[in-house]
Motif scaffolding. Sequence first.
Motif, mmCIF file in Angstrom:
data_model
loop_
_atom_site.group_PDB
_atom_site.id
_atom_site.type_symbol
_atom_site.label_atom_id
_atom_site.label_comp_id
_atom_site.label_asym_id
_atom_site.label_seq_id
_atom_site.Cartn_x
_atom_site.Cartn_y
_atom_site.Cartn_z
ATOM 1 N N VAL A 141 35.420 81.345 -72.363
ATOM 2 C CA VAL A 141 36.380 80.230 -72.330
ATOM 3 C C VAL A 141 37.543 80.565 -71.399
ATOM 4 N N ALA A 142 38.080 81.779 -71.509
ATOM 5 C CA ALA A 142 39.180 82.182 -70.626
ATOM 6 C C ALA A 142 38.737 82.176 -69.165
ATOM 7 N N ALA A 143 37.536 82.672 -68.904
ATOM 8 C CA ALA A 143 37.033 82.693 -67.529
ATOM 9 C C ALA A 143 36.884 81.279 -66.979
ATOM 10 N N LEU A 144 36.403 80.352 -67.796
ATOM 11 C CA LEU A 144 36.274 78.966 -67.342
ATOM 12 C C LEU A 144 37.637 78.331 -67.059
ATOM 13 N N LEU A 145 38.599 78.547 -67.964
ATOM 14 C CA LEU A 145 39.949 77.998 -67.741
ATOM 15 C C LEU A 145 40.569 78.568 -66.463
ATOM 16 N N ASP A 146 40.495 79.879 -66.328
ATOM 17 C CA ASP A 146 41.122 80.517 -65.165
ATOM 18 C C ASP A 146 40.397 80.173 -63.871
ATOM 19 N N ALA A 147 39.075 80.030 -63.933
ATOM 20 C CA ALA A 147 38.325 79.630 -62.734
ATOM 21 C C ALA A 147 38.714 78.222 -62.306
ATOM 22 N N THR A 148 38.875 77.339 -63.269
ATOM 23 C CA THR A 148 39.296 75.970 -62.952
ATOM 24 C C THR A 148 40.668 75.968 -62.290
ATOM 25 N N ALA A 149 41.587 76.735 -62.851
ATOM 26 C CA ALA A 149 42.929 76.826 -62.262
ATOM 27 C C ALA A 149 42.862 77.436 -60.860
ATOM 28 N N ALA A 150 42.038 78.465 -60.693
ATOM 29 C CA ALA A 150 41.915 79.105 -59.379
ATOM 30 C C ALA A 150 41.412 78.114 -58.336
ATOM 31 N N VAL A 151 40.419 77.328 -58.707
ATOM 32 C CA VAL A 151 39.868 76.345 -57.767
ATOM 33 C C VAL A 151 40.927 75.318 -57.384
ATOM 34 N N THR A 152 41.715 74.853 -58.355
ATOM 35 C CA THR A 152 42.738 73.851 -58.015
ATOM 36 C C THR A 152 43.785 74.437 -57.072
ATOM 37 N N TYR A 153 44.138 75.698 -57.262
ATOM 38 C CA TYR A 153 45.100 76.328 -56.356
ATOM 39 C C TYR A 153 44.486 76.550 -54.978
ATOM 40 N N LEU A 154 43.282 77.061 -54.938
ATOM 41 C CA LEU A 154 42.653 77.373 -53.649
ATOM 42 C C LEU A 154 42.271 76.125 -52.869
#
Length: 116
Positions: A11-24
Amino acid sequence: MYIAYVTITVVAALLDATAAVTYLAGHSYPRSQLDMKRMSHRWMPILGALLAAGTLGLLAGFAVPSLGIAAATGLVLYFAGALVAHLRVGSRNLTGWAVFFTTAVATLAVQLAHNL
């Protein structure tokens, strides 16, 4: 304990990956957050890369536990810094931050409990 470890980490990996994609990807939400915190948009790729590294570290932690612990620790520190950035400008809209921070702390807790 193993089910909690896997579930919370994923769950943490999915949340952080989503945030990373929005930033990148340069999405408008991270831009507005940086504007609110009076930070340059030049921070977007750096913050996105840190989130992506944390995500990859959490997933790599399934194979190399010390990487998962290091990644979870880094994410806790990342979101502690985000709290400082919010408070520095007087922002009290901390709901999103609380979700990410709580998830990062829970991930660190299960990483430590499972691997030590």
